[in-house]
Scaffold this active site. Structure first.
Site, mmCIF file in Angstrom:
data_model
loop_
_atom_site.group_PDB
_atom_site.id
_atom_site.type_symbol
_atom_site.label_atom_id
_atom_site.label_comp_id
_atom_site.label_asym_id
_atom_site.label_seq_id
_atom_site.Cartn_x
_atom_site.Cartn_y
_atom_site.Cartn_z
ATOM 1 N N SER A 190 -10.551 41.467 71.764
ATOM 2 C CA SER A 190 -9.963 42.806 71.686
ATOM 3 C C SER A 190 -9.196 43.114 72.976
ATOM 4 O O SER A 190 -8.029 43.518 72.951
ATOM 5 C CB SER A 190 -11.078 43.831 71.453
ATOM 6 O OG SER A 190 -10.646 45.135 71.739
ATOM 7 N N ARG A 240 -14.877 48.806 64.268
ATOM 8 C CA ARG A 240 -16.076 48.390 65.013
ATOM 9 C C ARG A 240 -16.790 49.600 65.604
ATOM 10 O O ARG A 240 -18.011 49.643 65.679
ATOM 11 C CB ARG A 240 -15.679 47.419 66.143
ATOM 12 C CG ARG A 240 -15.296 46.034 65.641
ATOM 13 C CD ARG A 240 -14.632 45.221 66.733
ATOM 14 N NE ARG A 240 -15.444 45.083 67.913
ATOM 15 C CZ ARG A 240 -14.964 45.120 69.175
ATOM 16 N NH1 ARG A 240 -13.684 45.295 69.402
ATOM 17 N NH2 ARG A 240 -15.774 44.991 70.186
HETATM 18 N N1 URA Z 1 -12.561 47.604 75.316
HETATM 19 C C1 URA Z 1 -11.715 47.105 74.392
HETATM 20 O O1 URA Z 1 -10.506 47.273 74.482
HETATM 21 N N2 URA Z 1 -12.250 46.439 73.374
HETATM 22 C C2 URA Z 1 -13.565 46.232 73.228
HETATM 23 O O2 URA Z 1 -13.968 45.599 72.293
HETATM 24 C C3 URA Z 1 -14.434 46.746 74.215
HETATM 25 C C4 URA Z 1 -13.899 47.434 75.251
#
Ligand code: URA
Length: 434
Positions: A183, A168
């Protein structure tokens, strides 16, 4: 089941089932689904979104894509904190030691830089020898003995998120509510803490630009945490300008050390005290928020948090000398001031662009394989509401490459706007979701 069909389904705006999400996460984790198909899926999700059920299934599939840490061998209730990501966000470096100095076990899983935002692990690597690749045994041992340890995702914790996070980062698919919520929460659930305190950023430097979206993200994550039986709270805090003044890995470490010495940014300290007070109350180490706040301020006054930070760096193989002499941190060979050409009150700072200035200097990754230059970045001298005269220094830029310095200066030009009307300082803590 074929990944092609799932991409098509999501592209056309159709809801995915739990079975389909499990298939996709498993296949991506074991390598049978390649990066390019997952990238296409992420972009489809970015545009089409996911509903609450899909987000929960994605979170659970990622949390269970590897080991779930069993922290039952750590004495007492454990706390973890996670930020949704911002510019100049060095909170963990200050908050972790403050809370640990009060005896609360801080068992934290951190990440690397993402998009225009920095990551705690990259910052900590400013200490020579420091590593987050420690075994679960050492992680548990350190939390028991010194009350603080930070682990990366290498030890097979939520490996699906680790892979996806990196993907990403370089495919412009970070700032989607479901992808952020899943996430963060997959990592937090896999890392096993009892109390989870979330720092949800809002504004031009955050992935969620509006307060409405930020509160919605906060609610979604609190719901997932509570649903999984964890005591979860979210603080929504301002990211419409960088947090504190420094942006860039070693520069942020220096600001964190200054703050632990009682000489840093007031907002950074306020944020740490607010987040920390919920960690203390959540783990029953303080009866009220007020009592917790007092205790936390005390760790700065008596330097116990600073000493805890040094102990933590040593315990994970790092050289702690820069904590007592910050000139030993990685530095930059080219240093330039950026002078104001307009006068007035600072009205706005386009904060994600400030993050990109640091990235251009080499402070973040352009591709998954990029190496970070720890010494580069910028230190702001003016924040929103400050008055600026022509010729005042807006920022100091730290670089190691002439072309990158030039490109960074160009990019910086568009980040500040000014007004002749007096501008109030923005409210810093926007709200708390419990
Ligand atoms: N922090 C994370 O761990 N994941 C994300 O997608 C954005 C911030």
């Amino acid at each position: 089941m074929r990944m092609y069909d799932l991409i098509m389904k999501k592209r056309n705006g159709i809801v995915l089932t739990q079975e389909e999400i499990n298939f996709m996460v498993e296949g991506f984790t074991n390598g049978s689904i390649p990066d390019y198909q997952m990238s296409a899926m992420m972009m489809a999700i970015y545009f089409r979104g996911m509903n609450e059920d899909e987000t929960l299934y994605l979170t659970m599939a990622m949390a269970h894509s590897g080991d779930i840490l069993d922290l039952s061998r750590i004495n007492g209730l454990k706390a973890d904190k996670h930020s949704t990501g911002g510019v100049g966000d060095k909170t963990s470096l200050v908050l972790g030691p403050m809370v640990a100095a009060l005896g609360v076990p801080v068992a934290k899983m951190s990440g690397r830089g993402l998009g225009h935002t920095g990551g705690t692990i990259d910052k900590l690597e400013s200490f020579e020898g420091f590593s987050v690749d420690i075994s679960t045994e050492d992680f548990i041992k350190n939390v028991n003995s010194i009350k603080m340890a930070i682990i990366g995702q290498t030890a097979d914790l939520a490996p699906a998120d680790k892979k996806l996070y990196a993907l990403r980062d370089v495919t412009a698919t970070v700032d989607n509510m479901s992808l952020i919520a899943s996430s963060i929460m997959s990592k937090k659930l896999a890392a096993g803490a009892d109390t989870i305190v979330l720092d949800v950023k809002t504004g031009s430097g955050a992935f969620m630009k509006t307060e409405e979206d930020s509160f919605a993200l906060a609610k979604e994550m609190v719901q997932i945490g509570k649903g999984a039986g964890r005591n979860t709270v979210a603080i929504v805090s301002d990211m419409d300008q960088p947090l504190g003044y420094a942006v860039g890995n070693a520069l942020e470490v220096k600001e964190a050390i200054d703050t632990l010495n009682g000489e840093g940014s007031k907002e950074l300290l306020e944020l740490c005290v607010t987040l920390g007070s919920y960690m203390l109350v959540g783990t029953k180490n303080a009866a009220t928020i007020e009592e917790a706040r007092e205790k936390l301020y005390q760790t700065i006054e008596d330097k116990s948090a600073l000493n805890k930070f040094a102990e933590f760096i040593r315990a994970q193989g790092g050289n702690d000398a820069p904590i007592f002499d910050t000139s030993l941190l990685p530095n930059a060979s080219l240093i330039e001031e950026i002078k104001a050409t307009t006068q007035g009150y600072v009205e706005h700072i386009i904060t994600d662009e400030i993050g990109i200035v640091s990235l251009i200097l080499g402070g973040g990754r352009e591709t998954k394989e990029s190496e970070i230059d720890l010494g580069v970045g910028l230190v702001l001298h003016k924040k929103v509401g400050d008055y600026v005269n022509i010729g005042d220094s807006l920022a100091t830029i730290y670089a190691n490459d002439k072309d990158k310095l030039q490109a960074a200066k160009e990019r910086f030009k568009k980040t500040y706007s000014f007004t002749n009307e007096k501008k109030e300082k923005p409210k810093f803590i926007k709200g708390i979701v419990e």
